[in-house]
Design a protein around this motif. Structure first.
Motif, PDB file in Angstrom:
ATOM      1  N   GLY A  88       3.769   2.183  -2.418  1.00 13.89           N
ATOM      2  CA  GLY A  88       4.034   0.761  -2.275  1.00 13.89           C
ATOM      3  C   GLY A  88       4.750   0.168  -3.468  1.00 13.89           C
ATOM      4  O   GLY A  88       5.409   0.885  -4.245  1.00 13.89           O
ATOM      5  N   VAL A  89       4.648  -1.152  -3.621  1.00 14.46           N
ATOM      6  CA  VAL A  89       5.357  -1.846  -4.696  1.00 14.46           C
ATOM      7  C   VAL A  89       5.048  -1.200  -6.046  1.00 14.46           C
ATOM      8  O   VAL A  89       3.912  -0.785  -6.311  1.00 14.46           O
ATOM      9  N   THR A  90       6.068  -1.130  -6.891  1.00 10.54           N
ATOM     10  CA  THR A  90       5.963  -0.399  -8.152  1.00 10.54           C
ATOM     11  C   THR A  90       5.634  -1.338  -9.300  1.00 10.54           C
ATOM     12  O   THR A  90       6.291  -2.376  -9.473  1.00 10.54           O
ATOM     13  N   VAL A  91       4.612  -0.976 -10.076  1.00  9.41           N
ATOM     14  CA  VAL A  91       4.232  -1.760 -11.253  1.00  9.41           C
ATOM     15  C   VAL A  91       5.344  -1.683 -12.293  1.00  9.41           C
ATOM     16  O   VAL A  91       5.857  -0.607 -12.605  1.00  9.41           O
ATOM     17  N   GLY A  92       5.738  -2.829 -12.837  1.00  9.33           N
ATOM     18  CA  GLY A  92       6.792  -2.875 -13.837  1.00  9.33           C
ATOM     19  C   GLY A  92       8.172  -3.055 -13.244  1.00  9.33           C
ATOM     20  O   GLY A  92       9.113  -3.394 -13.961  1.00  9.33           O
ATOM     21  N   VAL A  93       8.305  -2.815 -11.941  1.00  8.46           N
ATOM     22  CA  VAL A  93       9.589  -2.999 -11.264  1.00  8.46           C
ATOM     23  C   VAL A  93       9.510  -4.165 -10.281  1.00  8.46           C
ATOM     24  O   VAL A  93      10.311  -5.105 -10.344  1.00  8.46           O
ATOM     25  N   LEU A  97       0.808  -1.227   0.000  1.00  8.12           N
ATOM     26  CA  LEU A  97       0.000   0.000   0.000  1.00  8.12           C
ATOM     27  C   LEU A  97       0.841   1.276   0.000  1.00  8.12           C
ATOM     28  O   LEU A  97       0.387   2.313  -0.492  1.00  8.12           O
ATOM     29  N   GLY A  98       2.057   1.212   0.572  1.00  7.61           N
ATOM     30  CA  GLY A  98       2.921   2.394   0.601  1.00  7.61           C
ATOM     31  C   GLY A  98       2.764   3.206   1.873  1.00  7.61           C
ATOM     32  O   GLY A  98       1.942   2.919   2.749  1.00  7.61           O
ATOM     33  N   TRP A  99       3.574   4.245   1.969  1.00  6.18           N
ATOM     34  CA  TRP A  99       3.633   5.057   3.183  1.00  6.18           C
ATOM     35  C   TRP A  99       2.360   5.855   3.433  1.00  6.18           C
ATOM     36  O   TRP A  99       2.068   6.216   4.585  1.00  6.18           O
ATOM     37  N   ILE A 100       1.603   6.177   2.411  1.00  5.86           N
ATOM     38  CA  ILE A 100       0.392   6.992   2.605  1.00  5.86           C
ATOM     39  C   ILE A 100      -0.797   6.111   2.992  1.00  5.86           C
ATOM     40  O   ILE A 100      -1.398   6.268   4.055  1.00  5.86           O
ATOM     41  N   ALA A 101      -1.140   5.187   2.101  1.00  9.31           N
ATOM     42  CA  ALA A 101      -2.334   4.364   2.326  1.00  9.31           C
ATOM     43  C   ALA A 101      -2.155   3.351   3.449  1.00  9.31           C
ATOM     44  O   ALA A 101      -3.108   3.056   4.183  1.00  9.31           O
TER      45      ALA A 101
END
Length: 482
Positions: free
Chosen positions: A228-233, A65-69
């Motif tokens: 959060g996790v990056t699409v394509g990476v 989700l990353g630092w924000i969500a």
């Protein structure tokens, strides 16, 4: 050894408990043995039920989700769970939350406030979830036990060695321990185990947190992002969607303990009123849990970044110091031993009370055999309790060995039971009890909250089905190593 008729759940149904115009001091207002639980024991039960080893997988959820969500979702569900739990606490007695008739189980609460088919729906969701949790805990505890053995193997032979170990012997060990503990007659006698389990949950959470902080300090810095996790990476587009749904569901279900809330409240003595004590215990339990969740989730994400493992202790995010990792995994196993009992006691109580009603004259079901144990006093053995609970523990252990990927199915059970038990029933019972006007402001926002949580349950269920299908494809029979 003496024998006498006594219901297996230590329930005295005889209301004639008056002496000299006063109720006996050892009997409550419903004629049952006096409840002695406090907000302290209730808080221990809640923490034991809520803080599972899943706290160590929150770093993975934050990574999706990353630092924000991530932190925002954690805080949102802590407030939702606290709010709906306070509504449910007020339903323990009805119609008045302080002086009304007691409701001993969640089904009794729904029967008293809503009735109809909703009672059966509640029972299906509650007991289905409880059975699933006990099977899942058998698997998770064995994984922690195996992790101790593998940690020592890695330390001795190097991290490149696979160190495969079968889970099955450790599931059998876990089941043998549960066979003994399952003879604890009811929730009232379980407080010491819940307190021990709560201490263990603090211990392994603190160890995981400390190891994460040390990893952050030592560096190098892990790659983290706001989203959060990056699409394509890191992942593909579809994986990002499914993982996001699964992470939201994992966080939502991580707070849920409504399946055992009413049974916990039924252990509380009064005064003060049971709903007041339960709300205090809920506040302490949820706030304590949230602190550990945010710390372990966010610090774990800072330590591992977008490659955070599903569980950074059993998944070997850490190898050293191996002895500290071993201690943490032992603490997880001990905690799950206690948590198993917290979740299976409502199942035991339901089956035993129904059988006692169905066959009230059966000595096999209702007779207690008093055995004098030196230095410990009398212990009461019930034949039906001994046979039925032994069979249940064996059943959960066998299913755990047959379906080692069951924890993914447990996510589906959690999705199916989260909305009705944690959100829908507490809100609907509050609306019915207060006779709230339709389309009033409070009625509207409560309905909106209920529908939002329904959508979350549905998308989490879809993510669980997708994950289960993937695991079934990967599963190789006869290979139970972790």
């Amino acid at each position: 050894m003496a024998e006498f008729q006594k219901p297996s759940m230590y329930i005295d149904h005889n209301p004639s408990t008056i002496e000299n115009g006063d109720f006996r001091k050892n009997v409550d207002d419903d004629g049952r043995p006096k409840r002695t639980g406090t907000w302290v024991t209730a808080s221990a039960h809640i923490i034991t039920a809520v803080i599972g080893s899943g706290v160590l997988s929150l770093a993975w959820a934050i990574a999706q989700l990353g630092w924000i969500a991530g932190p925002a979702v954690l805080m949102a569900f802590s407030f939702i769970t606290y709010f709906t739990s306070t509504l449910l606490a007020d339903s323990y007695r009805s119609p008045d939350p302080v002086s009304g008739k007691r409701n001993y189980t969640y089904m009794d609460v729904v029967r008293a406030n809503l009735g109809g088919r909703k009672v059966q729906l509640c029972g299906l969701a509650q007991y289905g979830n409880l059975i699933g949790v006990t099977i899942g805990y058998t698997i998770t505890a064995s994984i922690s036990m195996v992790a101790v053995k593998r940690s020592n193997c890695f330390h001795k032979h190097g991290h490149h060695v696979k160190c495969h170990t079968s889970n099955n012997p450790f599931m059998i060990i876990f089941a043998c321990i549960q066979l003994l503990l399952s003879q604890i007659p009811n929730f009232h006698k379980l407080s010491w185990l819940s307190i021990l389990a709560a201490v263990m949950s603090f211990a392994y959470s603190s160890i995981g947190l400390g190891l994460s902080v040390a990893k952050v300090i030592d560096g190098p810095a892990a790659r983290t992002t706001l989203t959060g996790v990056t699409v394509g990476v890191d992942v593909s587009g579809s994986e990002k969607v499914w993982r996001t749904f699964q992470a939201i569901g994992d966080i939502a279900f991580a707070y849920a303990y409504s399946t055992v809330l009413v049974e916990i409240q039924d252990t509380l003595g009064s005064p003060p009123a049971e709903n007041k004590s339960m709300k205090r215990a809920t506040s302490i339990g949820i706030s304590t849990t949230t602190v550990f969740y945010v710390l372990c989730g966010c610090v774990g994400y800072a330590a591992f970044g977008n490659t955070a493992p599903g569980n950074f202790l059993t998944g070997f995010g850490f190898y050293e110091p191996f002895w500290l990792v071993d201690i943490a995994n032992v603490c997880i196993a001990i905690h799950l031993i206690g948590a198993y009992q917290v979740f299976c006691q409502p199942i035991y109580g339901f089956v035993e009370s129904q059988c006692a009603k169905r066959w009230p004259e059966s000595k096999f079901i209702n007779s207690e055999h008093a055995i004098n144990i030196p230095c410990c006093g009398a212990y009461y053995v019930n034949s039906f309790r001994l046979v039925w609970r032994t069979a249940y523990v064996m059943m959960t252990a066998i299913l755990a060995m047959l379906f080692p990927f069951f924890n993914d199915f447990l996510g589906l059970l959690g999705a199916a039971s989260f909305w009705p038990l944690t959100v829908y029933f507490p809100i609907e019972m509050y609306i019915a009890r207060t006779k709230m006007p339709r389309f009033s402001f409070t009625w509207i926002w409560m309905k909106i909250l209920s529908w939002i949580c329904l959508v979350i349950s549905l998308i989490s269920a879809a993510a669980s089905i997708q994950g289960l299908a993937t695991d079934v494809k990967k599963y190789k029979p006869f290979q139970t190593e972790q």
